[in-house]
Design an enzyme around this catalytic site. Structure first.
Site, PDB file in Angstrom:
ATOM      1  N   GLU A   1      52.509 178.680  79.640  1.00 60.13           N
ATOM      2  CA  GLU A   1      52.038 178.018  80.827  1.00 60.13           C
ATOM      3  C   GLU A   1      51.018 178.790  81.450  1.00 60.13           C
ATOM      4  O   GLU A   1      51.138 179.943  81.269  1.00 60.13           O
ATOM      5  CB  GLU A   1      52.989 177.675  82.059  1.00 60.13           C
ATOM      6  CG  GLU A   1      52.428 176.975  83.043  1.00 60.13           C
ATOM      7  CD  GLU A   1      53.061 176.837  84.380  1.00 60.13           C
ATOM      8  OE1 GLU A   1      54.044 177.769  84.632  1.00 60.13           O
ATOM      9  OE2 GLU A   1      52.906 176.023  85.190  1.00 60.13           O
TER      10      GLU A   1
ATOM     11  N   ARG B   1      65.383 186.950  75.766  1.00 58.93           N
ATOM     12  CA  ARG B   1      64.193 187.614  76.515  1.00 58.93           C
ATOM     13  C   ARG B   1      64.059 189.033  76.523  1.00 58.93           C
ATOM     14  O   ARG B   1      65.128 189.789  76.520  1.00 58.93           O
ATOM     15  CB  ARG B   1      64.126 187.215  78.198  1.00 58.93           C
ATOM     16  CG  ARG B   1      63.185 187.316  78.906  1.00 58.93           C
ATOM     17  CD  ARG B   1      63.266 186.801  80.261  1.00 58.93           C
ATOM     18  NE  ARG B   1      62.984 185.574  80.605  1.00 58.93           N
ATOM     19  CZ  ARG B   1      61.810 184.872  80.757  1.00 58.93           C
ATOM     20  NH1 ARG B   1      60.643 185.660  80.851  1.00 58.93           N
ATOM     21  NH2 ARG B   1      61.612 183.663  80.918  1.00 58.93           N
TER      22      ARG B   1
ATOM     23  N   LYS C   1      56.289 186.909  85.406  1.00 61.17           N
ATOM     24  CA  LYS C   1      54.737 186.583  85.575  1.00 61.17           C
ATOM     25  C   LYS C   1      54.660 186.408  87.248  1.00 61.17           C
ATOM     26  O   LYS C   1      53.556 186.914  87.760  1.00 61.17           O
ATOM     27  CB  LYS C   1      54.542 185.364  85.082  1.00 61.17           C
ATOM     28  CG  LYS C   1      53.797 185.294  83.748  1.00 61.17           C
ATOM     29  CD  LYS C   1      53.031 184.234  83.382  1.00 61.17           C
ATOM     30  CE  LYS C   1      53.470 183.416  81.954  1.00 61.17           C
ATOM     31  NZ  LYS C   1      53.003 181.997  81.912  1.00 61.17           N
TER      32      LYS C   1
END
Length: 557
Positions: free
Chosen positions: A34, A259, A269
Site C-alpha cells: 500500500e 513477518r 509503517k
RNA sequence: UGGGAGAUCGUCUAAUGGUAGGACAGCAGACUCUGACUCUGCUUAUCGGGGUUCGAGUCCCUGUCUCCCAGCCA
C-alpha cells in the site's frame, strides 16, 4: 563452506504445483504494497520471496499498489516504492499495476453479489457495526438492514457510488454469518463511503472497496498463482476464498509466511511514520531508519540486504532475527567491494622529528587487498601526521600492541616509527606525540625482516581533508523497542546516542567523492558518502563498524 | 473461556519415521602491512508428560507456552 540456501515450505508448495501441473507449470506472484509509507527491510523480505520465486521458476512477479484507501496514500510513496523495488533488483518489467485500475470491475463484482443476495447496504454507523459484531465467545447480531431486497440494495449501492450519501452513513456488507467464529465472516464491510481524493483516480470515486474485497480479486485478474502474504492474514484466507468462489473467478492460492522482526528495530509503517512526523529522525531515508531508502543512504548494498533475506529463511514461526546477522551480510558484501582508504576520526598529532622539514612523499597504497584489479593510489606522507587517539597510550594496558613511548609500530604504507616523547596540555592530556622514523622502512617494509606488533593508519596533517562523519548506533536502545512501561509509548526506547556527528581528517583522494559511493576506512569500518557532501567538506555515514577484537579485549579488562 | 497459527542451540533455520546439520553470535587458536578478511577447533537445542515403533524432532494422545483476530486500515 556450503552456501546452499535450504528450501522452504512455499517453494515446496510451488514445486508440488509444478509437478502436478496445477497451473500448467506457470508461476505468477506479486508484491502488493500500500503506498502509505516507505518500504522497509520487512518488505525486502517479501520482495526477495516474491521476485525470487518467480525468477527461480521462470515465472513473473508483478508490482501492484494496494491503493484502496486514499486517505492514507500519496504519490510520494508510490515513487519511493518503485525506486526501492528496482534498487533491490525486483524486475517487474512493465507489470506495474494498481488495485485502483480494477475499481470498475470490482464494483461490478459487488453488484453481482448483491444480485445473488449475498451483499446488502447497511445503514448502521461504524460504532453500531462494532457493537453488533459480538465477541470471541458471543455471536454478533444481525443488522436490521440485512433483509433489504435486491432492488433496494442495488438502488442504494448505486446511489452510494453517485455520491448521494455522506461518509460513514452506509456501507455495503457481505451477507455471511454473524455467528461465525471467524470475525471476518460476520458480515464484513465490502465498500465504504469515502469522499476523498485518490492519488490516481482523483474524484471519480467516493466509495472504495475494503482490502478483503479488492485483494483477492486483483490477484485473480492478474492470474496470480501464489498470493504470498504475512501471517496476520491467515484469518482472512477463508474470506479471500469465499469472495473468489461466490464470484466464480480464477482462484489464486493465498500462502502466509512470518513477518520479519529484527532486534533494536521497529518494522511498523505506522510507527516509522510517527518517527518521521515527530522529527525523531530526519526523514524516511534517515540512515538510522530500517527503510530501504535509509539503508541505501547508510551504505547498505542491495546484495547485502538480499543475501540477508535469503538466509533468514521463510517459515511460519514468529521470531526475531538478531541485528548482527544483517550486519554480517553488510560487512560480507562491503568487504568484497568497498575500496580501502585511510581516515582519522579522532586525530592525535604526530611529529616525526627526524623526517625532513617540508618533504612530501607519495606512498603507494593498494585499493583492495583481495582484488588486484582495483589498482593502487598514492597517499601523501610528511613530517606532521594525524593518527587515531585510540592508537596511542602513554601507559599501554596489557595486550595493547599500538603506539606508546619507546615502542615501534608501522604506519600503513609509510614507515616504521618509534615514539620518543609526548607533549601534554595543562590538564595533562597528551596533545602531541614525537617519534623518529626508520628511513630504511619506506612503504612499510623492513629490509631486515623485523616485525612490529601493529600497523596503524594515518593521514598527513598538511594534506588531509576535513570531513564530517556521522556515526550511528541503533535507533532504539532496547532490543525490543516495543517493550515499554505501562502507559508509555515506543519513543521512550529511542537511543539518545543514535547519532554522533564528528569532524574527521581523511586522505586527499576522498575529496569530491561521489555521493553513494562506499569505502572502507581501514581499521574503522565501512562508510558511505552522503548527498549532503560538498566539494569542501565531504560527509560520510558510517554504514557499519569493522569487527573489533581489541575492543572486546579491552572491554573485558 | 471463541477461532486461526506456531513451538529444534543464545538467535534464525535444516532434517519430510533412520547419524539432530548449517549460518550468525560466543569462546580458543593460526595467519596478517587493517586486532579487518581468511582459516582451524570448541561450547550450546528437539516445550512437558504419556503412547505407537526395531527406531520418533517427525506419527498418536495430553498438557503448557507464544503470536494473530472483535477497523467503514492494509
Amino acid at each position: 563452506m556450503s552456501d546452499a540456501v535450504p528450501s522452504h515450505f512455499i517453494r515446496d508448495i510451488i514445486l508440488e504445483d509444478i509437478k502436478s501441473g496445477k497451473h500448467d507449470g506457470r508461476v505468477q506472484t506479486r508484491f502488493p504494497p500500500e503506498p502509505n509509507g516507505y518500504l522497509h527491510v520487512g518488505h525486502a523480505k517479501s520482495i526477495t520471496i516474491n521476485f525470487g520465486l518467480a525468477e527461480e521458476f521462470g515465472g513473473l512477479c508483478n508490482l501492484r499498489f494496494d491503493d484502496t484507501n486514499p486517505s492514507k496514500e500519496e504519490v510520494e510513496y508510490v515513487d519511493s516504492i518503485i525506486e526501492d523495488v528496482r534498487w533491490l533488483g525486483g524486475d517487474f518489467g512493465d507489470r506495474m499495476f494498481y488495485a485502483s485500475d480494477y475499481f470498475e470491475q470490482i464494483y461490478q463484482w459487488a453488484e453481482q453479489l448483491i444480485q445473488k443476495g449475498l451483499a446488502y447496504v447497511c445503514d448502521l454507523t461504524g460504532e453500531q457495526v462494532r457493537e453488533t459484531r459480538g465477541t470471541p465467545t458471543e455471536p454478533g447480531t444481525e443488522s436490521p438492514y440485512r433483509s433489504r431486497s435486491v432492488e433496494e440494495n442495488l438502488d442504494l449501492f448505486r446511489r452510494m457510488r453517485a455520491g448521494e450519501f455522506p461518509d460513514g452513513t452506509r456501507a455495503l456488507r457481505a451477507k455471511i454469518d454473524m455467528a461465525s467464529p471467524n470475525f471476518n465472516f460476520r458480515d464484513p464491510v465490502m465498500y465504504r463511503i469515502l469522499h476523498a481524493h485518490h492519488h490516481r483516480t482523483g474524484d471519480k470515486w467516493c466509495i472504495y472497496p475494503m482490502y478483503d474485497f479488492a485483494h483477492g480479486q486483483s490477484d485473480s485478474i492478474e492470474r496470480i498463482t501464489h498470493s504470498i502474504c504475512t501471517l496476520e492474514f491467515e484469518d482472512h484466507r477463508p474470506l479471500y476464498d469465499w469472495y473468489i468462489q461466490q464470484l466464480g473467478i480464477y482462484p489464486p492460492r493465498q500462502i502466509e509466511f512470518d513477518r520479519l522482526s529484527i532486534t533494536y528495530t521497529l518494522l511498523s509503517k505506522r510507527k516509522l511514520l510517527t518517527l518521521v512526523q515527530d522529527k525523531h529522525v530526519s526523514g524516511w531515508n534517515d540512515p538510522r531508519m530500517p527503510t530501504i531508502s535509509g539503508m541505501r543512504r547508510r551504505g547498505y548494498s542491495p546484495e547485502a540486504i538480499s543475501n540477508f533475506c535469503k538466509r533468514i529463511g521463510v517459515s511460519k514461526t514468529n521470531g526475531t532475527t538478531e541485528l548482527q546477522l544483517l550486519e554480517y551480510y553488510v560487512r560480507e558484501d562491503l568487504n568484497k567491494h568497498a575500496l580501502r582508504v585511510m581516515a582519522v576520526l579522532d586525530p592525535l598529532k604526530v611529529v616525526i622529528d627526524n623526517y625532513p622539514e617540508g618533504q612530501v612523499e607519495h606512498m603507494a597504497a593498494v585499493n583492495h587487498p583481495e582484488d588486484e584489479s582495483a589498482g593502487t593510489r598514492t597517499v601523501p606522507f610528511s613530517k606532521v601526521l594525524y593518527i587515531e587517539q585510540d592508537d596511542f597510550r602513554e601507559v599501554p594496558p596489557p595486550k595493547y600492541f599500538r603506539l606508546s613511548p619507546g615502542r615501534e609500530v608501522r604506519l600503513r604504507y609509510g614507515y616504521f616509527i618509534t615514539c620518543t616523547s609526548v607533549v601534554k596540555d595543562a590538564a595533562g592530556k597528551v596533545v602531541e606525540v614525537h617519534c623518529t622514523y626508520d628511513p630504511a622502512t619506506s612503504g612499510g617494509n623492513a629490509p631486515d625482516g623485523r616485525k612490529v606488533k601493529s600497523t596503524i593508519h594515518w593521514v598527513s596533517a598538511e594534506h588531509a581533508v576535513d570531513a564530517e562523519v556521522r556515526i550511528y548506533e541503533t535507533l532504539f536502545a532496547k532490543e525490543d523497542p516495543n517493550d515499554v512501561p505501562e502507559g508509555a509509548d515506543f519513543t521512550v526506547n529511542l537511543n539518545p546516542k543514535s547519532l554522533d556527528v564528528q569532524r574527521a581528517k581523511v586522505e586527499p583522494s576522498l575529496r569530491g567523492a561521489a555521493a553513494g559511493s562506499r569505502y572502507q576506512f581501514e581499521r574503522l569500518g565501512y562508510f558511505a558518502v552522503d548527498a549532503d557532501s560538498t566539494l569542501a567538506v565531504p560527509v560520510f555515514n558510517r554504514t557499519v563498524a569493522l569487527r573489533d577484537a581489541w575492543a572486546k579485549i579491552e572491554a573485558k579488562a
